[in-house]
Design a protein around this motif. Structure first.
Motif, PDB file in Angstrom:
ATOM      1  N   HIS A   1      36.980  59.233  -6.480  1.00 14.06           N
ATOM      2  CA  HIS A   1      35.778  59.476  -7.267  1.00 14.06           C
ATOM      3  C   HIS A   1      35.345  60.922  -7.082  1.00 14.06           C
ATOM      4  CE1 HIS A   1      31.909  58.968  -9.125  1.00 14.06           C
ATOM      5  NE2 HIS A   1      31.393  59.582  -8.082  1.00 14.06           N
ATOM      6  N   LYS A   2      35.220  61.647  -8.188  1.00 12.20           N
ATOM      7  CA  LYS A   2      34.736  63.027  -8.148  1.00 12.20           C
ATOM      8  C   LYS A   2      33.330  63.051  -8.724  1.00 12.20           C
ATOM      9  CE  LYS A   2      39.282  65.015  -8.450  1.00 12.20           C
ATOM     10  NZ  LYS A   2      40.187  65.903  -9.114  1.00 12.20           N
ATOM     11  N   PRO A   3      32.343  63.467  -7.939  1.00 10.53           N
ATOM     12  CA  PRO A   3      30.967  63.458  -8.413  1.00 10.53           C
ATOM     13  C   PRO A   3      30.741  64.458  -9.543  1.00 10.53           C
ATOM     14  CG  PRO A   3      31.115  64.515  -6.272  1.00 10.53           C
ATOM     15  CD  PRO A   3      32.479  63.969  -6.591  1.00 10.53           C
ATOM     16  N   LEU A   4      29.754  64.175 -10.360  1.00 11.75           N
ATOM     17  CA  LEU A   4      29.372  65.093 -11.426  1.00 11.75           C
ATOM     18  C   LEU A   4      28.772  66.353 -10.836  1.00 11.75           C
ATOM     19  CD1 LEU A   4      27.667  62.571 -13.873  1.00 11.75           C
ATOM     20  CD2 LEU A   4      29.950  63.552 -14.054  1.00 11.75           C
ATOM     21  N   SER A   5      28.826  67.415 -11.577  1.00 16.82           N
ATOM     22  CA  SER A   5      28.259  68.681 -11.139  1.00 16.82           C
ATOM     23  C   SER A   5      26.767  68.521 -10.852  1.00 16.82           C
ATOM     24  CB  SER A   5      28.470  69.731 -12.232  1.00 16.82           C
ATOM     25  OG  SER A   5      27.864  70.937 -11.870  1.00 16.82           O
ATOM     26  N   GLY A   6      26.313  69.050  -9.729  1.00 19.89           N
ATOM     27  CA  GLY A   6      24.904  68.984  -9.375  1.00 19.89           C
ATOM     28  C   GLY A   6      24.552  67.784  -8.503  1.00 19.89           C
ATOM     29  N   TRP A   7      25.462  66.841  -8.349  1.00 19.81           N
ATOM     30  CA  TRP A   7      25.196  65.689  -7.489  1.00 19.81           C
ATOM     31  C   TRP A   7      25.448  66.096  -6.048  1.00 19.81           C
ATOM     32  CZ3 TRP A   7      26.830  60.250  -9.381  1.00 19.81           C
ATOM     33  CH2 TRP A   7      26.294  60.029 -10.639  1.00 19.81           C
ATOM     34  N   GLU A   8      24.648  65.551  -5.160  1.00 20.19           N
ATOM     35  CA  GLU A   8      24.825  65.871  -3.751  1.00 20.19           C
ATOM     36  C   GLU A   8      25.553  64.729  -3.061  1.00 20.19           C
ATOM     37  OE1 GLU A   8      21.903  67.827  -1.663  1.00 20.19           O
ATOM     38  OE2 GLU A   8      21.148  68.897  -3.383  1.00 20.19           O
ATOM     39  N   LYS A   9      26.666  64.315  -3.647  1.00 21.34           N
ATOM     40  CA  LYS A   9      27.468  63.238  -3.094  1.00 21.34           C
ATOM     41  C   LYS A   9      28.887  63.759  -2.909  1.00 21.34           C
ATOM     42  CE  LYS A   9      24.527  59.834  -5.087  1.00 21.34           C
ATOM     43  NZ  LYS A   9      24.213  59.100  -6.265  1.00 21.34           N
ATOM     44  N   PRO A  10      29.514  63.350  -1.822  1.00 21.43           N
ATOM     45  CA  PRO A  10      30.867  63.848  -1.562  1.00 21.43           C
ATOM     46  C   PRO A  10      31.896  63.192  -2.462  1.00 21.43           C
ATOM     47  CG  PRO A  10      30.296  62.191   0.038  1.00 21.43           C
ATOM     48  CD  PRO A  10      29.061  62.429  -0.805  1.00 21.43           C
ATOM     49  N   GLU A  11      33.063  63.778  -2.521  1.00 22.57           N
ATOM     50  CA  GLU A  11      34.196  63.156  -3.186  1.00 22.57           C
ATOM     51  C   GLU A  11      34.651  62.016  -2.279  1.00 22.57           C
ATOM     52  OE1 GLU A  11      38.647  64.584  -4.193  1.00 22.57           O
ATOM     53  OE2 GLU A  11      37.027  65.899  -4.830  1.00 22.57           O
ATOM     54  N   LEU A  12      34.697  60.808  -2.816  1.00 22.34           N
ATOM     55  CA  LEU A  12      35.056  59.640  -2.013  1.00 22.34           C
ATOM     56  C   LEU A  12      36.417  59.099  -2.424  1.00 22.34           C
ATOM     57  CD1 LEU A  12      31.678  57.661  -2.029  1.00 22.34           C
ATOM     58  CD2 LEU A  12      32.565  59.158  -0.230  1.00 22.34           C
ATOM     59  N   ASP A  13      37.235  58.784  -1.442  1.00 24.77           N
ATOM     60  CA  ASP A  13      38.513  58.137  -1.702  1.00 24.77           C
ATOM     61  C   ASP A  13      38.263  56.631  -1.664  1.00 24.77           C
ATOM     62  OD1 ASP A  13      41.064  57.128  -1.840  1.00 24.77           O
ATOM     63  OD2 ASP A  13      41.768  58.100  -0.009  1.00 24.77           O
ATOM     64  N   LEU A  14      38.340  55.986  -2.826  1.00 26.87           N
ATOM     65  CA  LEU A  14      38.058  54.555  -2.924  1.00 26.87           C
ATOM     66  C   LEU A  14      39.331  53.703  -2.901  1.00 26.87           C
ATOM     67  CD1 LEU A  14      35.273  54.699  -5.665  1.00 26.87           C
ATOM     68  CD2 LEU A  14      35.009  54.671  -3.173  1.00 26.87           C
ATOM     69  N   SER A  15      40.487  54.340  -2.683  1.00 24.44           N
ATOM     70  CA  SER A  15      41.757  53.615  -2.752  1.00 24.44           C
ATOM     71  C   SER A  15      41.894  52.536  -1.685  1.00 24.44           C
ATOM     72  CB  SER A  15      42.936  54.586  -2.688  1.00 24.44           C
ATOM     73  OG  SER A  15      42.923  55.300  -1.473  1.00 24.44           O
ATOM     74  N   ASN A  16      41.254  52.700  -0.546  1.00 25.98           N
ATOM     75  CA  ASN A  16      41.330  51.694   0.521  1.00 25.98           C
ATOM     76  C   ASN A  16      40.005  50.989   0.740  1.00 25.98           C
ATOM     77  OD1 ASN A  16      44.074  52.111   1.234  1.00 25.98           O
ATOM     78  ND2 ASN A  16      43.467  54.017   2.230  1.00 25.98           N
ATOM     79  N   ALA A  17      39.099  51.071  -0.237  1.00 29.00           N
ATOM     80  CA  ALA A  17      37.786  50.450  -0.103  1.00 29.00           C
ATOM     81  C   ALA A  17      37.923  48.933  -0.026  1.00 29.00           C
ATOM     82  CB  ALA A  17      36.899  50.834  -1.285  1.00 29.00           C
TER      83      ALA A  17
END
Length: 80
Positions: A8-24
């Protein structure tokens, strides 16, 4: 159930990290229509449509998730 292998790549301006959801570890809410799944990843909550797990996931901070759950319980998102 097919696991999403996307990052998951956050939208510009979001203060959330890029998360790898493949092993969620996705958890289902129910078995009904419109079923969603959630996963706790790196201190955030990811939510996806179980019928389309390849679609982008919504990412919530703990405070955002709390507000979402409280408002859902209060019926804010109910169709009238």
């Amino acid at each position: 159930m097919t696991e999403s292998t996307t990052t998951h790549k956050p939208l510009s301006g979001w203060e959330k990290p890029e998360l790898d959801l493949s092993n969620a570890d996705w958890q289902s809410s129910s078995r009904g229509t419109g079923d969603v799944q959630i996963a706790f990843v790196e201190g955030f909550i990811a939510m996806r449509n179980s019928g389309r797990p390849e679609s982008p996931s919504l990412i919530f901070s703990p405070a955002e998730w709390r507000a979402f759950v409280i408002n859902a319980r209060d019926g804010e998102f109910d169709l009238t």
